[in-house]
Scaffold this motif. Structure first.
Motif, short mmCIF file in Angstrom:
data_model
loop_
_atom_site.label_atom_id
_atom_site.label_comp_id
_atom_site.label_asym_id
_atom_site.label_seq_id
_atom_site.Cartn_x
_atom_site.Cartn_y
_atom_site.Cartn_z
N PRO A 26 0.79 -1.15 0.10
CA PRO A 26 -0.06 -0.08 -0.12
C PRO A 26 0.91 1.15 0.04
CG PRO A 26 -0.63 -1.45 1.67
CD PRO A 26 0.42 -2.27 1.19
N ARG A 27 0.30 2.11 -0.43
CA ARG A 27 0.88 3.67 -0.58
C ARG A 27 1.39 4.02 0.62
NH1 ARG A 27 -0.34 9.06 -0.37
NH2 ARG A 27 0.59 10.14 -2.01
N TRP A 39 11.40 7.08 -2.80
CA TRP A 39 10.25 7.45 -3.31
C TRP A 39 10.03 7.15 -4.80
CZ3 TRP A 39 5.33 7.72 -2.65
CH2 TRP A 39 4.52 8.47 -3.63
N LEU A 43 7.70 4.27 -6.38
CA LEU A 43 6.63 4.69 -7.36
C LEU A 43 6.83 3.61 -8.65
CD1 LEU A 43 4.51 6.68 -7.54
CD2 LEU A 43 6.30 8.33 -8.59
N ARG A 56 -2.63 -8.13 -8.51
CA ARG A 56 -4.21 -7.64 -8.47
C ARG A 56 -4.93 -7.83 -9.67
NH1 ARG A 56 -1.51 -3.28 -5.20
NH2 ARG A 56 -1.26 -3.92 -3.23
N TRP A 58 -8.96 -6.30 -11.10
CA TRP A 58 -10.35 -5.81 -10.74
C TRP A 58 -11.32 -6.35 -11.16
CZ3 TRP A 58 -11.76 -0.58 -12.93
CH2 TRP A 58 -12.76 0.17 -12.52
N GLN A 60 -14.27 -5.55 -12.88
CA GLN A 60 -14.83 -4.59 -13.35
C GLN A 60 -15.86 -4.55 -13.93
OE1 GLN A 60 -13.54 -2.31 -16.83
NE2 GLN A 60 -14.00 -0.40 -16.04
N ILE A 66 -11.57 -5.71 -5.88
CA ILE A 66 -10.15 -5.79 -6.25
C ILE A 66 -9.69 -6.94 -5.44
CG2 ILE A 66 -8.12 -4.52 -6.26
CD1 ILE A 66 -9.35 -2.27 -7.03
N ARG A 86 -5.95 -8.25 2.94
CA ARG A 86 -6.03 -7.08 2.20
C ARG A 86 -5.33 -7.19 0.77
NH1 ARG A 86 -4.29 -1.32 4.84
NH2 ARG A 86 -2.17 -1.17 3.92
N PRO A 87 -5.88 -7.05 -0.05
CA PRO A 87 -5.22 -7.33 -1.41
C PRO A 87 -3.96 -6.51 -1.80
CG PRO A 87 -7.12 -6.02 -1.81
CD PRO A 87 -7.18 -6.21 -0.32
N ASP B 686 0.02 9.45 -8.65
CA ASP B 686 0.99 9.58 -7.61
C ASP B 686 2.32 9.84 -8.40
OD1 ASP B 686 1.57 9.93 -4.87
OD2 ASP B 686 0.91 7.83 -4.23
N ASP B 714 -13.95 6.05 -16.54
CA ASP B 714 -13.33 4.74 -16.18
C ASP B 714 -11.95 4.59 -15.27
OD1 ASP B 714 -15.35 3.31 -17.29
OD2 ASP B 714 -14.33 2.75 -19.03
N HIS B 717 -12.88 5.90 -11.86
CA HIS B 717 -13.41 5.05 -11.00
C HIS B 717 -12.47 4.05 -10.68
CE1 HIS B 717 -16.50 1.36 -11.09
NE2 HIS B 717 -16.40 2.01 -10.02
N LEU B 718 -11.55 3.43 -11.42
CA LEU B 718 -10.45 2.59 -10.86
C LEU B 718 -9.40 3.01 -9.78
CD1 LEU B 718 -8.66 0.04 -10.94
CD2 LEU B 718 -7.21 0.98 -12.82
N GLU B 721 -11.29 3.21 -6.52
CA GLU B 721 -11.48 1.89 -6.12
C GLU B 721 -10.28 1.33 -5.55
OE1 GLU B 721 -13.96 0.05 -5.59
OE2 GLU B 721 -16.05 0.49 -6.87
N GLN B 722 -9.11 1.76 -6.01
CA GLN B 722 -7.89 1.07 -5.77
C GLN B 722 -7.61 1.78 -4.39
OE1 GLN B 722 -5.41 1.74 -9.14
NE2 GLN B 722 -4.25 -0.27 -8.31
N GLN B 725 -10.23 0.03 -1.84
CA GLN B 725 -10.05 -1.38 -1.82
C GLN B 725 -8.47 -1.97 -1.19
OE1 GLN B 725 -12.26 -4.25 -3.85
NE2 GLN B 725 -13.09 -2.54 -5.14
N VAL B 726 -7.61 -1.37 -1.83
CA VAL B 726 -6.25 -1.73 -1.54
C VAL B 726 -5.48 -0.89 -0.46
CG1 VAL B 726 -3.96 -2.03 -2.54
CG2 VAL B 726 -5.87 -2.59 -3.90
N HIS B 727 -5.67 0.43 -0.66
CA HIS B 727 -4.73 1.35 0.32
C HIS B 727 -5.33 1.78 1.56
CE1 HIS B 727 -1.78 1.47 -2.82
NE2 HIS B 727 -2.67 2.00 -3.78
N PHE B 869 -1.23 14.64 -0.42
CA PHE B 869 -2.01 14.33 -1.14
C PHE B 869 -1.66 13.58 -2.39
CE2 PHE B 869 -1.32 18.70 -2.51
CZ PHE B 869 -0.88 18.36 -3.75
N ILE B 870 -2.34 12.67 -3.10
CA ILE B 870 -1.76 11.75 -4.12
C ILE B 870 -1.09 12.72 -5.41
CG2 ILE B 870 -2.23 10.42 -6.04
CD1 ILE B 870 -4.11 8.85 -4.14
#
Lengths: 87, 976
Positions: A26-27, A39, A43, A56, A58, A60, A66, A86-87, B686, B714, B717-718, B721-722, B725-727, B869-870
């Motif tokens: 995760p970030r 960093w 990234l 991972r 999705w 969709q 996810i 957690r994915p 990012d 789209d 949306h992704l 969601e990421q 659901q992930v972070h 922020f991202i």
């Protein structure tokens, strides 16, 4: 076309999914605390594994979930992972 | 006459003659004939001309391995690149040879043959490099042996289907029939696919007992509900996880279909695809009348066609004798040149009894004759040469197992087999088994046993039992395919042409040239010479190529290495794969509920992103798009316009952590937003670049409405969601895309409020009650609406959002209520003019994937309150490393009427050098009465007043740098 095991929907054809690539951690909570090169590594750099790696997907065009699976990049052998994790 | 139809024999229906035409000749065949069989029956020797050298070519094989007989069908159902060997003849059909002019018999292109020495491997690469390959390509394609797509080409009717089975058996020869029977008897849901018309494979040619066994086996199979038998079906690809691609031609259960393409998931696969006979390279081994021995036998057995009267069989193994005996029994004079010094005495006795002149230790050095074989030069023991007359050379060079499918998935390796002098399948996993001739087993008994054992083992793995399958009764001649490994007969004369790949005209000399020029890997030799890349995909030639390369480099064929088998196994029609998914059905258009209204109003419709169709402009009589767009834009500036904003991306967010989410994704602050208010936000990825922009409203304490650009919906949306659901799975946020649930009609212009008032709203629309960036829910004339005060035009605007089902009603009321105010429907072209005048950025123009927020003059939005922020970290890093940024500016061409193409580069002084920016948008402004533009320019904000230069083709356009807002700079009209 791969069969992707969605934790909610079961095995479904690849066309319903979007691949999100390697399951990187995760970030970071505080990117400002990282040195520039750390960093940029975080990234950009990916392990690009030849063999089993965790990635991972999705779902969709269906449930929207996810999730992570283990897929062998050489043989396409797929192993589902703990759906609760957690994915 | 040399090739002829015998009075009896074959599996054709002699009671049904079929008339057809080939290259203008009126010919007759019988029902059941392939075009190749019918041409042979009519003694048509030259069926086509070769790909590169235009040498005359005739029927060489009998199935998908044939490299020579590509034809075009002019009628019925015009189509090209059909193989004569797999195309059944049809009454009244007209066929034409390919790559020939005026026809295959007399071809003017054959002059290329005379210059053949000038067309070596890599000729095209070497010769047509400068100035540009594409300049030459049309001429080369026309000259090459590729069919021309006929005018009004046939549009086959295809469908696509998904399917699955426990067991897929590929090939319905003895091994495949036995496997299918064992599997289906054990209760496995079994599919038996065979690319031929009739099941039986090679057994069909082996007499009455064998045919009786086929009939009995097929009868039992057809009675088993677990089995689906698919004739005319080619399994052309085997991918991962048992996924196979299967093309079914003329499905028996669907008379209206030409093709059915299957995406099939098979639990296990038994590959029983048989083997292909291969040729031998000798001088002029491509002359019409040189044919595979098995093909000669095939035409005799299946079609009652004797392809020659004076036959020379050239054998390196016993398999050549069967066809030779059959041809002798059919009345041909037969001579056998056997490369082996000693021949099995039983065979020799049988040959003598059949009156065959058997020559052990003898090879064919050269074929004689030009447009058809007239004889051959033999080299016998001690190097003694002899010229003999013949009209057919039947070549039995050995057999190449067809285990391609097992190799497609990379799970089964190729291994060199010394006895067969070819590659065979290596170890197979339990769910992917190669049996029968495909595995190198040629005796019927072995094939049947391997077939049922493979299926029984697969059944056992699923807890089922499958019993043995008995082979056909009766004696079988002992079958040995042990071969004297002979791939090439050295020519007596230098410069002779010895073909290893007939389809692409590749000779042994081409292989030698490739090696001399430094190509070592067999994969590269293949690509350079194009060996194995023709319509037959090297079915008859690939192993020979490897063996000849081995001979030339002194390496064993097994060490040269095999090339990779890839799908498709046999050519597949693109249209069959596409099925019904053509044009708009491949990727459907999205239409707003107002699409019909726009069309009726004369709107010109095109894509506005993500397949959304929107009107670009509504031309009136005599208007082109510029005058129409200008009129619409002027209406917005002077009175009122309305546009269909439905495609805009919309997301409903709900939950206590939405503020945290928005503060993470946007550069600016959102947590502080009051209910009922909205804010324009920019979100980054990012890596610090702009992902999208849009306005987000807080509808109440926990309920938000986020807008994205049409084309970015789209992506956004992704992105969200990421994060969720992930972070940050700990955040409590529900995210629902609601783009198509809502329709949007946007009123814009100084009279917009008057129109809204005339619509009879049940809420207060006064500026104080509904100010800029506010939202309210209510009704207009009883229709539910959510009104958002956003502007992308630089004018007073009201976005009226209504559930999609009310869209048409709302729109019609707007047009009626707006008529007294001169309301004008506005398309995206006018929208573009208006937003450029107002200096609003647009995804895909100024937001080009390299500009950041500060570059676009929106640095003031970036929160100084938020620690993160991202995109923040990367944006700061990038700006620190390279402060020389391309910044958003306005541009005024020196000539006020000069439109500059969007995307035109800006370079210092207009020189042909590195660009210092580009023109991102350029429109004829209705507010200023002149052309205005936006662009990104290096250090642009520090260069106001400077003249910069756009390079447009060979012209240089000077432009003055100005601030990037041309209208309502203080936004008083927007906020009115």
């Amino acid at each position: 076309m791969l069969l992707i095991p969605c934790p909610w929907c079961g095995p479904r054809p690849e066309g319903e999914f979007v691949n999100l690539g390697e399951a990187v951690p995760p970030r970071p909570a505080d990117p400002a605390a990282l040195a520039d090169d750390v960093w940029v590594e975080t990234l950009i750099m990916r392990a690009n594994v030849r063999g089993p790696h965790v990635e991972r997907w999705w779902h969709q065009r269906s449930c929207g979930r996810i999730f992570a699976i283990e897929r062998d990049t050489l043989t396409h052998a797929i192993r589902p992972l703990d759906p609760e994790a957690r994915p | 006459m040399t090739a002829t139809r015998l009075p009896a024999g074959g599996l054709i229906d002699r009671s049904r003659p079929i008339a057809f035409r080939f290259d203008g000749l009126a010919l007759t065949g019988f029902a059941g004939d392939t075009l190749a069989a019918a041409l042979l029956a009519n003694d048509v020797a030259v069926v086509g001309r070769s790909f590169k050298l235009h040498r005359p070519r005739g029927v060489f094989g009998a199935g998908i391995d044939d490299p020579n007989t590509t034809v075009t069908r002019l009628a019925p159902r015009p189509a090209t690149n059909l193989r004569a060997t797999t195309t059944p003849i049809e009454a009244g059909a007209e066929y034409r040879s390919v790559g020939t002019w005026p026809n295959a018999r007399h071809d003017l292109g054959a002059v290329a043959g005379a210059f053949g020495r000038l067309l070596p491997a890599g000729f095209y690469y070497k010769t047509f490099m400068a100035p540009n390959w594409h300049l030459f390509e049309p001429f080369i394609r026309a000259a090459a042996g590729l069919g021309r797509v006929p005018e009004a080409a046939w549009q086959p009717v295809s469908e696509s289907r998904f399917g699955d089975c426990d067991l897929l058996v590929v090939g319905a020869g003895p091994a495949g029939l036995a496997a299918a029977l064992a599997g289906a008897r054990a209760g496995l849901r079994t599919i038996l696919a065979d690319d031929g018309e009739r099941p039986g494979g090679r057994l069909l040619d082996e007499g009455p007992a064998a045919r009786a066994w086929i009939d009995a086996t097929v009868a039992e199979l057809d009675g088993l509900h677990t089995l689906r038998r698919m004739p005319r079906s080619t399994v052309w690809g085997h991918h991962e996880q048992g996924f196979v691609s299967l093309l079914e031609r003329a499905p028996p259960d669907a008379p209206d279909l030409d093709f059915r393409h299957w995406k099939l998931r098979a639990g296990a696969i038994v590959v029983a695809a048989g083997a292909f006979e291969r040729s031998i390279a000798f001088a002029d081994n491509d002359r019409p009348g040189v044919m595979l021995a098995s093909a000669a036998g095939h035409y005799l057995d299946r079609y009652g066609v004797r392809p020659g009267a004076d036959v020379l069989a050239f054998a390196t193994n016993d398999s050549g004798y069967g066809p030779a005996f059959a041809l002798a029994a059919a009345g041909a004079a037969v001579r056998i040149a056997d490369a082996r010094d000693t021949v099995d005495p039983a065979l020799a006795r049988a040959a003598a009894a059949a009156g065959i002149d058997l020559r052990p230790g003898t090879v064919v050095e050269r074929a004689l004759g030009r447009s058809r074989v007239a004889g051959a030069v033999l080299t016998g023991p001690g190097g003694r040469t002899e010229r003999v007359a013949c009209d057919l050379i039947a070549v039995a060079g050995g057999w190449n197992p067809a285990f391609h499918l097992a190799s497609h998935s990379r799970r089964v390796r190729s291994v060199w087999n010394e006895a067969l002098a070819t590659f065979t399948a290596g170890d197979c996993p339990p769910d992917l088994v190669v049996v029968g001739a495909a595995r190198g087993s040629f005796a019927t008994e072995d094939c049947v046993r391997e077939g049922w054992q493979a299926a029984a083992a697969i059944a056992a793995g699923l807890g089922r039992t499958g019993g043995p399958v008995a082979p056909p009764e009766g004696p079988e001649a002992p079958v040995t395919r042990a071969v004297a490994p002979l791939f090439l007969v050295p020519p007596a004369k230098p410069g002779a042409k010895l073909f290893v790949d007939l389809a692409n005209d590749v000779t042994t000399a081409d292989l030698g040239l490739a090696l001399r020029e430094g190509y070592r890997s067999i994969e590269l030799v293949k690509r350079y010479t194009t060996a194995g890349m023709g319509i037959d995909q090297g079915k008859t030639g690939n192993v020979s190529v490897i063996a000849v390369v081995g001979a030339l480099t002194g390496a064993a064929p097994g060490d040269v290495g095999t090339t990779t088998f890839r799908p498709p196994y046999a050519p597949v029609e693109f249209g069959a794969i596409a099925g019904a998914r053509a044009e708009a059905r491949l990727y459907p258009w999205r239409q707003t509920p107002l699409a019909d209204w726009h069309l009726a109003a004369g709107g010109v419709i095109y894509e506005a992103g993500l397949r959304w169709q929107r009107p670009g402009y509504y031309p009136r009589a005599g208007e082109d798009y510029r005058t129409a767009a200008a009129r619409e834009a002027r209406a917005v500036r002077e009175a009122v316009g309305v546009y269909d904003g439905t495609p805009l991306g919309r997301f409903r967010l709900k939950g206590p952590d939405v503020p945290a989410l928005l503060d993470l994704v946007y550069v600016n602050d959102f947590a502080s937003l009051a209910p009922g208010r909205g804010r324009y936000g920019i979100m980054l990825t990012d890596d610090g670049l702009i992902l999208d922009d849009g306005v987000t409203f807080r509808l109440d304490e926990t309920h938000w409405l986020l807008h994205s650009s049409t084309g970015a919906a789209d992506r956004v949306h992704l992105h969200l969601e990421q994060i969720l659901q992930v972070h940050r799975p700990d955040w409590r946020v529900s995210l629902i895309p609601v783009t198509s649930q809502w329709a949007n009609a946007t009123l814009c212009g100084p009279r917009a409020r008057d129109v809204l008032a005339a619509l009879n709203p049940d809420f207060d629309i006064a500026p104080a009650a509904l100010p800029f960036m506010a939202t309210v829910e209510g009704h207009v004339g009883g229709l539910p609406v959510r009104v958002c005060r956003v502007s992308w035009t630089g004018e007073l605007s009201f976005e009226l959002n209504t559930p999609a089902r009310h869209a048409v009603e709302l729109w019609q009321r707007i047009m009626a209520a707006g008529a007294p105010f001169g309301i004008t429907p506005v398309g995206s072209e006018a929208n573009h003019i208006l937003r450029v005048e107002a200096g609003y950025i647009s995804t895909g123009h100024e937001v080009d994937g390299t500009a950041d927020v500060i570059d676009l003059g929106l640095g003031g939005m970036v929160s100084r309150r938020k620690a993160d922020f991202i995109g923040k970290r990367s944006m700061e890093l990038r700006r620190r490393l390279d402060p020389e940024r391309f910044e958003l500016v306005g541009l005024l061409p020196a000539d006020p009427n000069r439109l500059v193409p969007e995307g035109a580069p800006l370079t210092p002084g207009g020189a042909a050098t590195d660009q210092e920016g580009f023109v991102s948008a350029c429109v004829a402004s209705v507010a200023l009465g002149r052309v205005v533009g936006l662009g990104l320019l290096k250090r642009g904000r520090a260069r106001l007043g400077e003249t910069v230069h756009a390079r447009v083709r060979d012209e240089i356009v000077p432009l003055t740098v100005v601030p990037p807002v041309f209208h309502d700079a203080d936004r008083t009209r927007v906020k009115s």
